[in-house]
Design an enzyme around this catalytic site. Structure first.
Site, PDB file in Angstrom:
ATOM      1  CG  ASP A 174     -10.381  13.979  38.854  1.00 30.22           C
ATOM      2  OD1 ASP A 174     -11.234  14.586  38.806  1.00 30.22           O
ATOM      3  OD2 ASP A 174      -8.968  14.451  38.904  1.00 30.22           O
TER       4      ASP A 174
HETATM    5  C1  GLC Z   1      -8.570  17.612  39.469  1.00 33.76           C
HETATM    6  C2  GLC Z   1      -9.491  17.994  38.425  1.00 33.76           C
HETATM    7  C3  GLC Z   1      -9.357  17.292  37.237  1.00 33.76           C
HETATM    8  C4  GLC Z   1      -7.880  17.828  36.791  1.00 33.76           C
HETATM    9  C5  GLC Z   1      -6.926  16.871  37.774  1.00 33.76           C
HETATM   10  C6  GLC Z   1      -5.492  17.439  37.555  1.00 33.76           C
HETATM   11  O1  GLC Z   1      -8.980  17.015  40.716  1.00 33.76           O
HETATM   12  O2  GLC Z   1     -10.889  17.226  39.040  1.00 33.76           O
HETATM   13  O3  GLC Z   1     -10.347  18.076  36.304  1.00 33.76           O
HETATM   14  O4  GLC Z   1      -7.685  17.499  35.309  1.00 33.76           O
HETATM   15  O5  GLC Z   1      -7.363  17.292  39.253  1.00 33.76           O
HETATM   16  O6  GLC Z   1      -5.515  18.743  37.973  1.00 33.76           O
END
Ligand code: GLC
Length: 682
Positions: A251
Site C-alpha cells: 500500500d
Molecule cells: C491508499 C489506500 C489504498 C489505495 C492506495 C492508492 O493508501 O489504502 O487502498 O489503493 O492508497 O490510492
C-alpha cells in the site's frame, strides 16, 4: 581521441544491439507466457531490475523503452476508476455484496475493467475484500461482508470480471485491514485459526478462484510484522500454499525497511522505491543479505503480469470505449436496484401509492446529494441522480415532490404534516465516513432528532440510510414505519431508491453484515481499537453473526436479512451428493404474493453438537438468488464446496474435518431458518 570515439561507437553499438529485437520470443504474442518472461528477464540490466521494483509518478510501473516495455498505469479502486477525472461511480461494494448476486459481481468487475481500458489503465487497485469486523470501520463501504464465504465468492467474481477486460485486478488489503484507527502502525494479534477461517479466505478465493494478478499488502502489522514485510503472509501462505504467481505490491508509503520487504515477499513498493530503493537493494545484494534470485523473482512477477495481460502486445487504452459510458451507468443502476435492503416496512408503508398522492416531501443532508465514503475509493461522477431528483422523476407526474431544509419552522412543520409521505435521507458522506478514520456508530449530530421531528408530524415517514454498515437506530426506528439501507448508492442511486420507494422495483437486497442494536453488541467491542499500538482479535472466529449466535445476542437485523414487497415460503429439502462427493442441497421456494420478486436463499452448516473445538452455531456455506413471478414455485439445487465441513486445527496446523452429525439449514436470513436436514460426515 580515437580511443574515446571507438569507445563511444562500441557503447552505441551495444545499446543498439540491446534494443528490442522484433523477432525476440518475449515480443511474440503467440509464445507461452513463461517462455516470454524467461526470454525477457535476462535482457534487463541490473539497474533496470532495481528501478522496476519501485513505483513511478505515484501510480505507474516504469517503462523500459529500449526493450519496448511500456509504462503501466494504475488506478483506484473498489467503487470505480477514480484517478483520471470524472468516472462512473458505482455503489459501494458492501452494497454489491448485499445483492448476493454472484453473476452481477462478475458483470460489475467487467464494467470496471472496461472503464479502466477507456483510460489506458492496466492495473485496477480493487477489489478490497477485508472482513467487516468493526461496525464503525471507516472503509467497510469499500469491503464486502462479515462472512468469509460471501466475501470470497464476490472477491473471486469481481477479479474475474475486471481481468476479463485485459486489466489486472489487485485484491487488497492483505491482510486484516479491519480498522482505520492507527491503520499504519497497529499490530494486530490474530490467532491462526481466525486468520485461516475468517481473514484469509476472501484473498484465497480471489487468488485461487479469480486468479488475481496482483495483491496489495495492508498497512498494518499482523502478529508483530508489517504486512509489507510479512514472510508468513506473502511467501509461506500466498506464494507458497496458494501458488500465487502475480505480484505483491505495498500500500502507499507503508514499506518500512528494505531487507524485511525484500525477503518478506514484497515485489513492488508503491508509490516509489523509498525503502527498497536501488541503492539500498544494491547494498543488500552485495552483502548477500538479499540474493539475486530474490530480486529476479520480483522482476519476473512484474514482467509476467505485464506480458500475461497483453501490455507488450497492444495499446492498453481502448479508444472505442467512452469514458462516460452509458453501459457503465446502467450497471451502477442495476447494482443499486438489487443492493437496497428493506429493513422495516410496517403497515405496508411502502411502496408509496403515488397515483393517489398529491405531495411528498424529502428532507435530510443526503436528500439532494451524491453520498459516498471518502478517501482513495471516492469517485467523482460525470453526473448523478439524488433521491430528490429520482423521486421527482418517478413520482413527479402524479405527486409534487418538494425538498425541505428541515423540520424546525412552523411552515416546514405544516408542509410535512400535510404531505402524503416524508422521506428522510440520513447517514454519512465524505468527511464523515471514509479512509483514514473510523466513524461513529451513531448517526451524525442532529439526524436522529430530525427523524423524530418528522415522524411526529407525518405517520408515513420513510428513512433512507447511507452508510457502510450498521448505525445506531434505537432512538428513532420505533417511530417510523419504514427504513431502507441504501449503502452508498453510486451515481444512479437516487433513481434506484426512488424506484423502490414507488414500487417500480421490488427490493431484494439482504444484509451482508449484522445490524447490531449497539456498537457494544459487536464481537470486536472491547478489542477495538486497541491500546499501546496493539489490538487483540480476542473474539477469534466469532465475528459478526458468529458472535451474535454464540453469545445469544439478538441483533436488530440479522446477517442475511432483508424484506420484500412479496413473501416467500420454502419446502422439500433434500440433501444429496455429486459424483465427486460434494454435498448438494435441493429445495423449493414459492412466491406467495401478487407481484414478482427475487428471494435470496442462504445455506448454513452447523457442526456436531459435541465438537472438539468451539464452533460457530452456523456458518454460511452457500446461497442462491431466485427470481419468482407471483405464485411461482421453483426448485433449486446448491452445490456445496468440498471444504464445507472443515475447520482449522491449530494443534495440527492443518485443516481438519470432524466426523459426526451436521445440520444443513436453508434460511431466508441467518436467524430465519426455513428448512433443515441432518448430514452424517464420516
Ligand atoms: C491508499 C489506500 C489504498 C489505495 C492506495 C492508492 O493508501 O489504502 O487502498 O489503493 O492508497 O490510492
Amino acid at each position: 581521441m580515437r580511443r574515446t570515439l571507438r569507445a563511444l561507437l562500441a557503447a552505441g553499438a551495444a545499446a543498439i544491439a540491446a534494443r528490442a529485437d522484433p523477432r525476440a520470443t518475449y515480443l511474440d504474442a503467440s509464445a507461452p507466457i513463461e517462455a516470454r518472461v524467461g526470454d525477457l528477464l535476462p535482457r534487463l540490466t541490473q539497474d533496470e531490475k532495481l528501478s522496476l521494483v519501485g513505483g513511478d509518478r505515484d501510480f505507474y510501473i516504469r517503462p523500459i523503452p529500449r526493450l519496448s516495455i511500456p509504462e503501466v498505469k494504475m488506478s483506484d479502486g473498489p467503487l470505480g476508476v477514480r484517478n483520471y477525472g470524472p468516472s462512473t461511480a458505482y455503489p459501494a461494494t458492501v452494497g454489491l455484496a448485499a445483492t448476493w448476486d454472484a453473476a452481477l459481481a462478475r458483470d460489475y468487475g467487467a464494467s470496471v475493467g472496461r472503464d479502466a481500458r477507456a483510460r489506458g489503465v492496466g492495473i485496477v487497485l480493487a477489489p478490497a475484500v477485508n472482513i467487516i469486523r468493526v461496525p464503525q470501520n471507516g472503509r467497510n463501504f469499500e469491503y464486502l461482508s462479515e462472512d468469509p464465504y460471501l466475501s470470497g465468492v464476490f472477491a473471486s467474481q469481481i477479479v474475474s470480471g475486471i481481468q476479463s477486460q485485459g486489466v489486472a485486478a489487485t485484491v487488497k488489503h492483505f491482510d486484516a485491514n479491519n480498522q482505520e484507527t492507527n491503520r499504519g502502525t497497529i499490530d494486530e494479534r490474530i490467532g491462526e485459526r481466525a486468520l485461516r477461517e475468517i481473514y484469509l479466505p476472501a484473498f484465497r478465493a480471489a487468488v485461487t478462484g479469480g486468479h488475481a494478478w496482483a495483491v496489495m499488502d495492508a498497512s498494518n502489522r499482523i502478529n508483530g510484522t508489517y504486512c509489507s514485510a510479512n514472510d508468513w503472509l506473502n511467501n509461506k501462505v500466498l506464494k507458497g500454499e496458494w501458488r500465487f504467481t502475480g505480484l505483491v505490491m505495498s500500500d502507499w508509503s507503508t514499506t518500512h525497511d528494505a531487507l524485511g520487504a525484500a525477503n518478506g515477499g514484497l515485489d513492488l513498493e508503491m508509490p516509489k522505491g523509498g525503502s527498497m530503493s536501488p541503492a539500498a537493494l544494491r547494498a543488500l545484494l552485495e552483502s548477500g543479505k538479499v540474493s539475486q534470485a530474490t530480486l529476479d523473482d520480483k522482476v519476473r512477477r512484474i514482467l509476467r503480469l505485464e506480458i500475461a495481460n497483453g501490455f507488450l502486445d497492444r495499446a492498453q487504452e481502448s479508444s472505442s470505449t467512452p469514458k462516460d459510458d452509458s453501459k457503465s451507468a446502467e450497471m451502477a443502476l442495476r447494482i443499486e436496484r438489487e443492493a437496497v435492503v428493506l429493513l422495516k416496512n410496517d403497515r405496508y408503508a411502502l411502496p408509496l401509492a403515488t397515483k393517489r398522492m398529491k405531495r411528498i416531501v424529502v428532507l435530510g443532508p443526503n436528500a439532494d446529494a451524491y453520498p459516498s465514503g471518502g478517501g482513495s475509493s471516492r469517485v467523482e461522477p460525470f453526473h448523478y441522480v439524488s433521491v430528490l431528483e429520482g423521486l421527482q422523476k418517478a413520482a413527479g407526474r402524479r405527486a409534487k415532490v418538494d425538498l425541505l431544509a428541515g423540520a424546525a419552522t412552523d411552515d416546514e412543520a405544516q408542509s410535512i404534516r400535510s404531505a402524503d409521505a416524508a422521506i428522510v435521507c440520513v447517514g454519512f458522506n465524505e468527511g464523515l465516513e471514509g479512509e483514514g478514520n473510523d466513524r461513529t456508530f451513531e448517526l451524525p449530530a442532529g439526524q436522529a432528532d430530525l427523524i423524530r421531528r418528522v415522524a411526529a408530524l407525518n405517520p408515513r415517514t420513510i428513512v433512507v440510510v447511507n452508510s457502510g454498515g450498521a448505525v445506531a437506530t434505537a432512538d428513532w426506528i420505533g417511530r417510523v414505519p419504514a427504513v431502507l439501507q441504501a449503502w452508498y448508492p453510486g451515481q444512479e442511486g437516487g433513481k434506484a431508491v426512488a424506484e423502490i420507494i414507488t414500487g417500480a422495483v421490488n427490493p431484494s437486497g439482504k444484509l451482508p453484515l449484522s445490524y447490531g442494536r449497539r456498537a457494544e453488541d459487536s464481537g470486536s467491542f472491547g478489542n477495538y481499537p486497541g491500546s499501546n499500538g496493539r489490538v487483540d482479535y480476542a473474539e477469534g472466529i466469532f465475528v459478526g453473526y458468529r458472535w451474535f449466535d454464540s453469545k445469544g445476542v439478538k441483533p436488530l437485523f440479522p446477517f442475511g436479512f432483508g424484506l420484500s414487497y412479496t413473501t416467500f415460503t420454502y419446502s422439500k429439502i433434500v440433501v444429496d451428493q455429486t459424483d465427486d462427493g460434494r454435498r448438494t442441497v435441493t429445495f423449493s421456494v414459492t412466491n406467495n404474493g401478487n407481484r414478482g420478486g427475487d428471494e435470496i436463499s442462504e445455506i448454513f452448516v452447523s457442526a456436531p453438537v459435541l465438537s472438539r473445538v468451539p464452533r460457530a452455531v452456523r456458518e454460511l456455506k452457500g446461497f442462491c438468488r431466485i427470481g419468482l413471478a407471483a405464485d411461482e414455485t421453483r426448485t433449486v439445487t446448491v452445490v456445496l464446496d468440498p471444504d464445507t465441513f472443515s475447520y482449522f486445527d491449530e494443534s495440527k496446523g492443518a485443516w481438519a474435518v470432524e466426523p459426526g452429525s451436521y445440520t444443513i439449514a436453508v434460511g431466508s436470513s441467518s436467524r430465519d431458518i426455513q428448512l433443515t436436514a441432518p448430514v452424517d460426515v464420516p
